[in-house]
Design an enzyme around this catalytic site. Sequence first.
Site: not given
Ligand code: F6P
Length: 576
Positions: A241, A247, A302-303, A388, A419, A539
């Site tokens: 987003k 990452e 995002g979620r 979240e 199990h 972060k």
């Molecule tokens: O750090 C959490 C977060 O902001 C989530 O809410 C989001 O889904 C994820 O990181 C990834 O964010 P982006 O889509 O901006 O890379």
Amino acid sequence: MNRNFTGFDLTSHADRSANDESTTDAAGMRSEGVAAMSLTEHPAWKALEAHYHVIKDLHLRQLFADDPKRGEYLTAEAAGIYLDYSKNRITGETLRLLVQLAGECGLRKRIDAMFSGQQINSTEQRAALHTALRAPESELIVVDGLNIVPAVHAVLNQMAAFADQLRSGQWQGYTGKRIRNIINIGIGGSDLGPVMAYEALRHYSLRDMVFRFISNVDGTDFKEATTGIDPEETLFIVCSKTFTTTETLANAHAARQWTLDKLNDVRAVRKHFVAVSTNVKEVSNFGIDPANMFGFWDWVGGRYSMDSAIGLSTMIAIGSENFRAMLAGFHAMDQHFRTAPFDKNLPVLMGLLAIWYNNFFHSQTIAVLPYDQYLKRFPAYLQQLTMESNGKHVTLDGSRVNYQTSPIIWGEPGTNGQHSFYQLIHQGTRLIPCDFIGFCQTLNPLDNHHNLLMANLFAQTEALAFGKTMDEVKAEGTPDWLCPHRSFEGNRPTNTILAERLTPHTLGTLVALYEHSVFTQGAIWNIDSFDQWGVELGKALAQRIVQELESPSEPLLTHDSSTNALMRRYGKLKGA
Ligand code: F6P
């Protein structure tokens, strides 16, 4: 009035609940005027606290004995989802008070505010309009004076055209080879939705294409996802987003290098990379042609984004028709949530039951147990969605809450869990409410496997509710000393969610069911379910620490003694 022992009014339930909603709503507009009233001061909350002491020792065996038909009417159905909530530790009075609480907390107004695009994400001053992503083209949803529905459908059409090109082999890689591998790079909501949906709908996916997902910054994730496949036949979808997530950018750069190592020409990037983002500038800085970017909007969290362009990999896998069927499923549940009276409203009921156990029984967790292998990533998906969203410690006005917020969500597909950890659910000392999810038809008939699977689901909910008394165990000839070990207290609450078949439409309704249950809980707790400030501190610290770890000279470490010592040890042992 036909009132039975447990207090369910069997004749006028709907009328009464509608009443409860309207009268209490008028009295309880927390967001307008009565803002000062803390949740725990609400009359319904206080009544629930008192009521809990009446209920807490009441056994489900008793509740069913007193009211043998509760399993038939403590159910609700909408959009193809049947919810049996009769095996919960509730009476009619519990339900009445929970619905009253929802009214006092202004849930109806909150729902309307969300659907109409008000800035309910107050700390980020944004709307939360994921419901617009699945609105039909004819709907009108206005944000900042603009109807956003046409833009949603324009992106859907752009996605569909691109998905068709890939599925048909028309979109070729830089060297003219057909694209056979799709790798989604993203994390959090930019990964969990796509990977969960891909796994859930794999039955409907193109089997001659490979779909992989890279999320973790651990190089192992990248290495394993790219092993055994040819860069000439691989397309990366970089989902972010913000397009600033460390990452994702690290993995996207590694993917770029991996591609160029083989193709040796930067012009190849435009054939092998597309982006899904709200940030055109960063996308083009990365080197992805903005023409190959699929957009979405800051009002999609995002979620809550798996049904936006973030679902591009899903659409490529299952085709645009199936993707649209999934959106229709989401929309069907949205409509139900928006219009059904609270005591018939699946997400509201599930949300209120979660509150009941979380805040009155003080349960810490909820287990989500899908009896379908395709839903193996569903609990992980729900972890982000729930925790979240509702893992918050202050209310909308910034005051510290004096009650627990989000439960911890966990789970595994049945029957595997049986199990492993079910022992604790059956005989452990904690109360763990569970959601069991099953389907009447299997997608993969195999001898009597589906009957075996579903027999286990039904057996578990029955065993958890009713248990097995010491007397019953003894009557089987068990020696006295062994009886305590072999008896089951029961009285473990469960919801059972049953649908006909796992289809794209069903998946949409299921996800929306949980989204709105989470919303209901957040509205009662009076928190912002749409921000996630809690991820920021880690972060920021990681950014500083990575510089220290990579410093050519030994850095002066000014963290606490534990962090300093760990970093020094890592520095010594990490090797070159
Ligand atoms: O750090 C959490 C977060 O902001 C989530 O809410 C989001 O889904 C994820 O990181 C990834 O964010 P982006 O889509 O901006 O890379």
